[in-house]
Design an enzyme around this catalytic site. Structure first.
Site, PDB file in Angstrom:
ATOM      1  N   GLY A 116       0.817  -1.212   0.000  1.00 53.91           N
ATOM      2  CA  GLY A 116       0.000   0.000   0.000  1.00 53.91           C
ATOM      3  C   GLY A 116       0.850   1.261   0.000  1.00 53.91           C
ATOM      4  O   GLY A 116       0.504   2.268   0.636  1.00 53.91           O
ATOM      5  N   ALA A 117       1.950   1.232  -0.745  1.00 55.29           N
ATOM      6  CA  ALA A 117       2.924   2.325  -0.693  1.00 55.29           C
ATOM      7  C   ALA A 117       2.660   3.424  -1.711  1.00 55.29           C
ATOM      8  O   ALA A 117       3.501   4.307  -1.894  1.00 55.29           O
ATOM      9  CB  ALA A 117       4.334   1.761  -0.885  1.00 55.29           C
ATOM     10  N   ASN A 118       1.514   3.389  -2.379  1.00 56.24           N
ATOM     11  CA  ASN A 118       1.242   4.428  -3.386  1.00 56.24           C
ATOM     12  C   ASN A 118       0.438   5.592  -2.810  1.00 56.24           C
ATOM     13  O   ASN A 118       0.060   6.504  -3.538  1.00 56.24           O
ATOM     14  CB  ASN A 118       0.530   3.839  -4.601  1.00 56.24           C
ATOM     15  CG  ASN A 118      -0.792   3.189  -4.233  1.00 56.24           C
ATOM     16  OD1 ASN A 118      -1.106   3.016  -3.060  1.00 56.24           O
ATOM     17  ND2 ASN A 118      -1.561   2.819  -5.241  1.00 56.24           N
ATOM     18  N   THR A 119       0.196   5.563  -1.491  1.00 57.66           N
ATOM     19  CA  THR A 119      -0.551   6.661  -0.879  1.00 57.66           C
ATOM     20  C   THR A 119      -0.350   6.651   0.634  1.00 57.66           C
ATOM     21  O   THR A 119       0.094   5.643   1.211  1.00 57.66           O
ATOM     22  CB  THR A 119      -2.067   6.531  -1.195  1.00 57.66           C
ATOM     23  OG1 THR A 119      -2.755   7.696  -0.743  1.00 57.66           O
ATOM     24  CG2 THR A 119      -2.666   5.311  -0.536  1.00 57.66           C
ATOM     25  N   GLY A 120      -0.664   7.770   1.277  1.00 55.15           N
ATOM     26  CA  GLY A 120      -0.728   7.846   2.734  1.00 55.15           C
ATOM     27  C   GLY A 120       0.523   7.438   3.483  1.00 55.15           C
ATOM     28  O   GLY A 120       1.643   7.773   3.111  1.00 55.15           O
TER      29      GLY A 120
ATOM     30  N   SER B 130      -4.113  -0.866  14.679  1.00 55.87           N
ATOM     31  CA  SER B 130      -4.831   0.351  15.044  1.00 55.87           C
ATOM     32  C   SER B 130      -5.292   0.280  16.493  1.00 55.87           C
ATOM     33  O   SER B 130      -5.492  -0.812  17.046  1.00 55.87           O
ATOM     34  CB  SER B 130      -6.048   0.538  14.137  1.00 55.87           C
ATOM     35  OG  SER B 130      -6.875   1.582  14.622  1.00 55.87           O
TER      36      SER B 130
ATOM     37  N   TYR C 230     -13.660  -3.766  10.695  1.00 58.95           N
ATOM     38  CA  TYR C 230     -12.324  -3.169  10.670  1.00 58.95           C
ATOM     39  C   TYR C 230     -11.605  -3.446  11.992  1.00 58.95           C
ATOM     40  O   TYR C 230     -10.431  -3.839  12.001  1.00 58.95           O
ATOM     41  CB  TYR C 230     -12.435  -1.668  10.433  1.00 58.95           C
ATOM     42  CG  TYR C 230     -11.129  -0.923  10.529  1.00 58.95           C
ATOM     43  CD1 TYR C 230     -10.170  -1.021   9.512  1.00 58.95           C
ATOM     44  CD2 TYR C 230     -10.833  -0.133  11.634  1.00 58.95           C
ATOM     45  CE1 TYR C 230      -8.961  -0.350   9.595  1.00 58.95           C
ATOM     46  CE2 TYR C 230      -9.627   0.551  11.726  1.00 58.95           C
ATOM     47  CZ  TYR C 230      -8.686   0.438  10.709  1.00 58.95           C
ATOM     48  OH  TYR C 230      -7.497   1.107  10.813  1.00 58.95           O
TER      49      TYR C 230
END
Length: 317
Positions: free
Chosen positions: A47-51, A176, A201
């Site tokens: 998930g390294a393309n954002t945030g 989280s 979640y």
């Protein structure tokens, strides 16, 4: 009562404005101060393309690592990779397709990576989904449990031998604070009997911590250490499925971390020297953090491991 609520809504922005300096000070706590450089090291960030993932990858590249951006949207990933290359001067930032909602994609990513790379020193399981309407992955898993837990469980399993060969190496699982509301319902792991997107979640984030603890126990003495982290409440695309959460994020924007701030604890666990003795622990703001009683239950952790293996077709040892 209505007058009071209207007054409260009118005064809230003023309060936030006045309190902003103190709020920003609080949010700036928990900074990774390590000066460790990473030339010759190889890292994978999902998930390294954002945030948070993007900021984590950027920092690893800045320190000289060869970084793989493992993401579902390859075109977006390529844009981010070029941005990181330009900002850091490090051309060893690569993009590879990884869809955590599809075990075939996970296996294809791992197969390609293992053929391409001789080493893997840092694996950061960062990608995730939040508050999705009830949907299932390609393999029939509830989306939160499938992507946030089972997808990363399989990916880690497939890359584990490479991590062992490259030891000392580290695995960081992004969880989280929401795990406190989570429960592992083995009789309804896929949410087919009851489903609430918020709780789903939370359940998956609890699974991240239980996975980390059992992984650390099994890997003791192998040279691989594992950590779970709470990044904080971060401004990101994670809330895209919930109009209510997007509104809350906007309303309380002063309390929300930037992706750069949110990446600090992941970085801390990935690179800080001397952290090996704390393998299996949970971190927040670059410090060991308390977890729920459920998250400390070794019996649940071991059962979840076995159930996850069974669902993914992994031999149970």
């Amino acid at each position: 009562m209505i007058t009071f609520l209207l007054l409260l809504l009118l005064l809230l922005p003023l309060f936030l404005y006045i309190a902003a300096p103190q709020i920003r000070k609080i949010l700036s706590r928990g900074v990774c101060t390590s000066t460790v450089q990473l030339p010759g090291k190889v890292a994978v960030v999902t998930g390294a393309n954002t945030g948070i993932g993007k900021e984590t990858a950027k920092e690893l590249a800045q320190r000289g690592a060869r970084v793989y951006l493992a993401c579902r949207d390859v075109l977006k990933g390529e844009l981010v990779a070029r941005e990181i290359q330009t900002m850091t001067g490090n051309k060893q930032v690569l993009v590879r397709k990884l869809d955590l909602a599809d075990t075939k994609s996970i296996r294809a990513f791992a197969k390609g990576f293992l053929a391409e790379e001789k080493h893997l020193h840092i694996l950061i399981n960062n990608a995730g989904v939040m508050m999705c309407p009830y949907t299932k992955t390609v393999d029939g898993f509830e989306m939160h449990m499938g992507v946030n837990h089972l997808g990363h469980f399989l990916l880690t399993h497939l890359l584990l031998e490479k991590l062992k060969e490259s030891a000392p190496s580290r695995i960081v699982n992004v969880s989280s604070l929401a795990h406190h509301l989570g429960r592992i319902h083995f009789h309804d792991l896929q949410g087919e009997k009851f489903y609430n997107s918020g709780l789903a979640y939370c359940h998956s984030k609890l699974a991240n911590i239980l996975f980390t603890q059992e992984l650390a126990r099994r890997l003791k003495g192998s040279g691989i250490t594992a950590y779970s982290v709470h990044p904080g409440t971060v401004k990101s695309e994670l809330v895209r499925h919930s109009p209510f959460m997007k509104w809350m994020w906007w309303l309380f924007s002063f309390f929300i971390k930037t992706p750069q701030q949110g990446a600090q604890t992941s970085l801390y666990c990935a690179i800080t020297e001397g952290l090996e003795v704390l393998s299996g622990h949970h971190f927040s703001d670059c410090s060991v953090a308390w977890v729920s009683a459920q998250a400390r239950n070794e019996t649940i952790a071991r059962r979840l491991w076995d159930v996850s293996c069974d669902l993914l077709g992994i031999p149970i040892d």
